[in-house]
Design a protein around this motif. Structure first.
Motif, mmCIF file in Angstrom:
data_model
loop_
_atom_site.group_PDB
_atom_site.id
_atom_site.type_symbol
_atom_site.label_atom_id
_atom_site.label_comp_id
_atom_site.label_asym_id
_atom_site.label_seq_id
_atom_site.Cartn_x
_atom_site.Cartn_y
_atom_site.Cartn_z
ATOM 1 N N ALA A 11 3.124 3.869 2.505
ATOM 2 C CA ALA A 11 2.142 4.238 3.100
ATOM 3 C C ALA A 11 2.602 4.272 4.719
ATOM 4 O O ALA A 11 3.377 3.171 5.140
ATOM 5 C CB ALA A 11 0.834 3.618 3.010
ATOM 6 N N ILE A 43 0.870 -1.159 -0.079
ATOM 7 C CA ILE A 43 0.008 0.020 -0.100
ATOM 8 C C ILE A 43 0.718 1.128 -0.085
ATOM 9 O O ILE A 43 1.760 1.284 0.829
ATOM 10 C CB ILE A 43 -0.911 0.078 1.289
ATOM 11 C CG1 ILE A 43 -1.796 -1.188 1.124
ATOM 12 C CG2 ILE A 43 -1.801 1.190 1.357
ATOM 13 C CD1 ILE A 43 -2.808 -1.367 2.292
ATOM 14 N N ILE A 50 1.631 -4.953 9.182
ATOM 15 C CA ILE A 50 0.353 -4.514 9.269
ATOM 16 C C ILE A 50 -0.538 -5.569 9.787
ATOM 17 O O ILE A 50 -0.705 -6.566 9.187
ATOM 18 C CB ILE A 50 -0.154 -3.969 7.983
ATOM 19 C CG1 ILE A 50 0.388 -2.974 7.343
ATOM 20 C CG2 ILE A 50 -1.658 -3.035 8.569
ATOM 21 C CD1 ILE A 50 1.240 -1.921 7.986
ATOM 22 N N SER A 102 -7.180 3.181 5.649
ATOM 23 C CA SER A 102 -7.250 3.130 4.132
ATOM 24 C C SER A 102 -8.030 1.689 3.724
ATOM 25 O O SER A 102 -8.703 1.461 3.105
ATOM 26 C CB SER A 102 -6.027 3.198 3.362
ATOM 27 O OG SER A 102 -5.210 2.225 3.568
ATOM 28 N N TYR A 155 -4.419 6.717 -0.675
ATOM 29 C CA TYR A 155 -3.902 5.588 -0.438
ATOM 30 C C TYR A 155 -4.326 4.668 -1.162
ATOM 31 O O TYR A 155 -5.545 4.675 -1.837
ATOM 32 C CB TYR A 155 -4.210 4.996 1.002
ATOM 33 C CG TYR A 155 -3.613 5.851 2.459
ATOM 34 C CD1 TYR A 155 -2.370 5.212 2.795
ATOM 35 C CD2 TYR A 155 -4.078 6.963 2.613
ATOM 36 C CE1 TYR A 155 -1.633 6.366 3.773
ATOM 37 C CE2 TYR A 155 -3.457 7.735 3.608
ATOM 38 C CZ TYR A 155 -2.306 7.334 4.335
ATOM 39 O OH TYR A 155 -1.882 8.072 5.135
ATOM 40 N N GLN A 188 1.577 3.461 8.718
ATOM 41 C CA GLN A 188 0.685 2.388 9.455
ATOM 42 C C GLN A 188 -0.493 2.796 9.757
ATOM 43 O O GLN A 188 -1.613 2.027 9.412
ATOM 44 C CB GLN A 188 1.449 2.150 10.908
ATOM 45 C CG GLN A 188 2.743 1.246 10.852
ATOM 46 C CD GLN A 188 2.614 -0.274 10.893
ATOM 47 O OE1 GLN A 188 1.272 -0.782 11.385
ATOM 48 N NE2 GLN A 188 3.669 -0.959 11.054
ATOM 49 N N ILE A 226 -3.560 0.430 -3.316
ATOM 50 C CA ILE A 226 -3.049 -0.728 -2.895
ATOM 51 C C ILE A 226 -2.560 -1.201 -4.528
ATOM 52 O O ILE A 226 -3.300 -0.700 -5.454
ATOM 53 C CB ILE A 226 -3.891 -1.740 -2.329
ATOM 54 C CG1 ILE A 226 -3.198 -3.155 -2.383
ATOM 55 C CG2 ILE A 226 -5.226 -2.073 -3.273
ATOM 56 C CD1 ILE A 226 -4.043 -3.972 -1.284
ATOM 57 N N ILE A 261 -2.648 3.134 6.476
ATOM 58 C CA ILE A 261 -2.898 1.912 5.939
ATOM 59 C C ILE A 261 -4.060 1.372 6.512
ATOM 60 O O ILE A 261 -5.069 0.781 6.059
ATOM 61 C CB ILE A 261 -1.816 0.921 5.910
ATOM 62 C CG1 ILE A 261 -0.712 1.272 5.034
ATOM 63 C CG2 ILE A 261 -2.329 -0.648 5.570
ATOM 64 C CD1 ILE A 261 0.442 0.498 5.307
#
Lengths: 553, 381
Positions: free
Chosen positions: A117, A40, A148, A125, A52, A119, A54, A122
């Motif tokens: 990105a 991400i 994560i 997001s 954000y 933490q 992926i 993420i």
């Protein structure tokens, strides 16, 4: 945008042919940066906002106009040629937009800088920041080393907002069962006051010692750390009761299971195991489930079963004899015995004779009750309750008997939840979560009869009743559409390319995710959950913390 | 938002001049045509020491991609010319007004073989070229008006003029060509300016040479504008070589054993062969400039006779080379290093791939990526 502390790893590129959109963005990747699909990234956007995204695909391209260009560049096909000049090339990442912290949906602008990105970003997001009842789902590791943690929202995993989970993946990697048991462990540790758990063991003896701690060769310190990372204790299940199919042979310790003798001895000592059987008075009512896989478009087999249920045979042998008699009484020219044709009785008799040849179809024996430990399947209810686990071994049974037991247990639980039972029962818990592997046997895509109906009822009404199905199978394409469709959470393990091409169930995944599925390593899964903003998230999870002894027979 | 044409109409309103809006058109018909560039002809006489009167094979054995090469910097200049307006003067004379984008870029080769732009030597200019019959105050008024109009778009225009000639524009002259030449001159200004700054910054040496795309024969006007003393031009360009993808094949060559037109000699050359060095150039370049031709691709793989042959230029390093001719060893060495640059190629991306060196192609790509798109530029006009 407030520039993050990290260095940029690329810049957005929007071209005439590949523009940025509200949902997608492309960026070229800085030289030396290593990334992979499912990472991400964060991209600066309008009004100092952060978007954000992926990564869904990575492509490397050069300025080579075609194959011939490279052939020419190698001195017209000289394989040993070593060009002085290196062709320019870059990696371009395709990414799917997950979230913008100021709700801006404008496409990202060309040249915007891309960063790893953070933490917090993420989790936001992915929709993981506002969970009311988080249940650990695993973790994923980004290419920059960041880990994560991923959680399911409990209200969508076991109700009341959504329920049911399906795990698909090829056998042999021990991933499906391990993941289901990881979630069960999480539920027992986090929701012990409301959730009771039912596990059907369909393979070997993997799940027949889940109350024993894992041995050192099954789990190491890294695994224990991984459990703690998920905020769970690496410990075996508690309050477990095992139910094995009954055998009348003492040398097999009155069970048919492959449970290791030592494990069984210990369970007998602790009085946490029983041997289930179907006495005729009880079993005669379950006969439709025994014939669930028989093609019976007119419902004659069910009609036979229902008629038999009205009788009171003293034993299975008496019942078989009665049926034999019924199938012999045909009068020439009439061809019928009551409303059911004699041919149907013959078929029913033949099927019943074949299918009740197992030792579970024995009457209760008065002698050696402590060794025999016989019980009926309704007795299982007594061992269900908040924080409790019931393991029912069906592995030794042929498919049709497995269907009988699974269907029977589900119906019993449904009846209790619906109040359709006269038997006094203990509190079986607000939520009963049932794990059944090889779901395709019980709710096949086509056919399946009464057992499929039971499963459909559970997946369609179970959420409100408090019955949750965690089903698993090798091929999603082999399971009834409505059973799959009712699962709020879906887990994908490694599967074959053929299955992906065949099944509509995989169309929700983009081509990269689909091809990733064919090479997922052991212990890695893709999960889809209603609260996730991404179609799927790839996660790892820890190895089981309970013992997995070898089979004993 | 005001365009350049709007500004011009506004400035010339009431002066009796009439500004006509012309279709905004890029005049670079086919920038990839084989012989489109103006070729400075060779003078046909051999200028190499020891004297060579035949085609020679350049030895490249032992020279591989790992051998350090002195060819370190690569420069390309480029221009885009647009016609967008015509002016009718009070007396009824009619002239085109041109606009152009010119730029120069330099890429440097790193130790790992990758290329990095030398930003200090990369420069772009936007030009408006009027006929010199538009007086300086009027041009200045246009400049100020355009500056004001373009301020928010971060775009500046430099205003220059082309000469309408002694006849004052009454003769039948091709003013489009004159204007285009002016834009080309501006591009050469940028190129030579970058070279001079590289020399000043001691970027260039015998083992860190600059390869420029095109000829080294800068016009005297360009040299004068940059204040480079004519006598010092050889010093300024001593570590620079010019490589041209195109040239005029129909020019006589004397002094070789087979005295024929240049093209007739070149079409016989095999891969790795070069001609002797010929005298070339005029004016300040007489006796200084040496030109030779080198085949960098296998003749059998080419689709036309002169495909795969490039023209190489360098300047005499000292008086001895000016008097006797360019040193043959130096020519062979440069040729060998050029041959080692033959791969990879822009085959399929550029019609001139066979005559292109990849680092120059990259420089050209980098340079052009910095131009405003035709659509955007025409929108400004």
């Amino acid at each position: 945008m407030i520039a993050p502390a990290t260095k940029p790893i690329g810049r957005v590129v929007a071209t005439e042919k590949s523009p940025s959109t509200s949902n997608t963005v492309q960026f070229w990747v800085a030289k030396g940066t290593v990334m992979k699909p499912f990472d991400i990234v964060m991209i600066g956007h309008l009004n100092d906002s952060r978007t954000y995204a992926i990564i869904t695909e990575l492509r490397y391209l050069t300025d080579s106009a075609g194959y011939l260009s490279d052939w020419v560049s190698s001195d017209f096909g000289e394989v040993d040629a070593n060009p002085r000049n290196e062709r320019i090339g870059t990696t371009v990442a395709d990414a799917e937009i997950l979230y913008n912290d100021k709700n801006i949906e404008m496409p990202l602008l060309n040249g915007n800088k891309v960063y790893w990105a953070d933490q917090e970003g993420i989790r936001k997001s992915l929709g993981l920041n506002r969970l009311k009842n988080p249940v650990p789902a695993g973790w994923f590791t980004m290419s920059n080393g960041a880990e994560i943690m991923v959680d399911f929202e409990g209200n969508y995993l076991i109700g009341p907002e959504g329920a049911h989970l399906n795990i698909a993946g090829i056998s042999g990697l021990a991933t499906k069962t391990s993941y289901a048991m990881f979630l069960f462990s999480a539920l027992q540790q986090r929701r012990s006051t409301e959730v009771s758990l039912v596990v059907f063991n369909v393979k070997g003896s993997d799940l027949l010692a889940i109350d024993e701690p894992a041995r050192d060769d099954d789990i190491d310190d890294t695994d224990r750390e991984n459990w703690k990372k998920c905020k769970l204790e690496p410990k075996p299940f508690e309050n477990v009761t095992y139910f094995y199919p009954y055998s009348e042979h003492e040398h097999t310790r009155f069970n048919q299971s492959k449970v290791h003798p030592e494990t069984h001895r210990r369970q007998m000592e602790k009085k946490i195991c029983y041997h289930y059987h179907y006495a005729v008075e009880y079993g005669k009512e379950k006969l439709p489930l025994l014939l669930a896989d028989i093609d019976d478009p007119q419902g004659t087999m069910v009609a036979c079963a229902e008629e038999i249920a009205q009788t009171t045979p003293g034993s299975w042998n008496v019942l078989r004899e009665d049926l034999h008699t019924k199938s012999q009484k045909a009068t020439p020219g009439k061809g019928a015995q009551g409303l059911i044709a004699v041919q149907s009785w013959r078929k029913f008799s033949r099927l019943l004779r074949t299918r009740t040849k197992n030792d579970i179809f024995k009457e209760r024996i008065g002698s050696d009750p402590e060794k025999r430990r016989q019980c009926s399947t309704t007795d299982i209810l007594k061992h269900l309750g908040p924080g409790k686990v019931v393991v029912i071994d069906i592995e030794p049974l042929p498919d049709y008997l497995q269907s009988l037991v699974v269907g029977d247990i589900m119906r019993i639980i449904t009846d209790v939840k619906l109040g359709n039972t006269d038997e006094p029962t203990a509190d079986i818990g607000d939520r009963v979560v049932i794990f059944a592997d090889e779901l395709n046997k019980y709710a096949p895509k086509q056919g399946g009869g009464s057992l499929t109906d039971s499963l459909l009822e559970i997946t369609e009404r179970g959420r409100s009743l408090g019955i949750v199905l965690f089903g698993a199978e090798q091929f999603r394409s082999g399971v009834h559409d409505r059973v799959i469709g009712n699962c709020a959470t879906n887990v994908f393990g490694r599967t074959s390319a053929v299955e992906i091409r065949k099944g509509q169930e995989y169309r929700m995944l983009n081509p990269t995710q689909q091809s990733s599925l064919t090479r997922l390593p052991q212990g890695t899964l893709m999960i889809q959950h209603p609260v996730f903003t991404s179609a799927v998230v790839k996660v790892n999870f820890p190895r089981p913390a309970y013992a997995q002894p070898k089979s004993g027979k | 938002m005001q365009t350049v044409s709007d500004v011009m109409r506004s400035v010339f309103r009431g002066t009796g001049f009439k500004c006509l809006l012309h279709e905004k058109r890029n005049l670079d018909d086919d920038p990839h045509s084989e012989y489109a560039d103006v070729d400075q002809r060779i003078r046909g006489k051999i200028h190499e020491y020891p004297r060579l009167d035949h085609v020679k094979e350049v030895m490249i054995q032992g020279l591989d991609e790992k051998t350090p090469t002195p060819l370190t910097y690569f420069m390309d200049g480029s221009r885009r010319v647009f016609r967008f307006s015509d002016i009718i003067l009070n007396d009824g004379r009619y002239f085109p007004v041109l606009a152009g984008q010119v730029g120069v870029a330099v890429l440097g080769r790193n130790a790992d073989g990758s290329m990095t732009p030398q930003r200090d030597y990369c420069k772009y200019q936007n030009l408006l070229i009027f006929p010199d019959t538009v007086e300086q105050p009027d041009r200045e008024a246009v400049r100020k008006g355009v500056q004001k109009a373009m301020g928010s778009r971060k775009c500046e225009f430099i205003i220059d003029d082309y000469q309408t000639g002694s006849s004052g524009g009454n003769a039948s002259e091709d003013y489009i060509n004159k204007g285009t030449k002016k834009i080309l001159d501006r591009m050469h200004d940028l190129e030579l300016g970058a070279i001079v700054r590289m020399m000043e910054n001691r970027m260039l040496s015998g083992d860190r040479m600059l390869v420029i795309d095109g000829s080294l024969q800068f016009r005297r006007e360009v040299l004068n504008r940059l204040g480079i003393p004519i006598t010092e031009i050889a010093l300024q360009l001593v570590n620079v070589i010019g490589i041209s993808k195109s040239f005029t094949p129909s020019q006589p060559v004397s002094g070789m054993t087979k005295g024929r037109h240049l093209g007739a000699i070149l079409q016989d050359m095999e891969f790795g062969h070069r001609t002797p060095v010929f005298r070339a150039g005029e004016d300040v370049f007489t006796d200084t400039l040496g030109v030779w031709y080198l085949r960098i691709r296998d003749r059998k793989a080419m689709t036309s006779p002169l495909e795969g042959v490039i023209k190489v230029e360098c300047l005499a390093r000292n008086q001895r080379e000016r008097d006797n001719g360019i040193d043959a060893d130096r020519v062979d060495t440069i040729s060998a290093y050029i041959l080692s640059e033959r791969s990879v190629t822009p085959y399929g991306s550029d019609n001139r791939w066979a005559n292109h060196l990849y680092p120059i192609f990259l420089t050209e790509s980098y340079l052009k990526s910095g131009f405003r798109s035709d659509t955007e530029f025409k929108g400004l006009l």
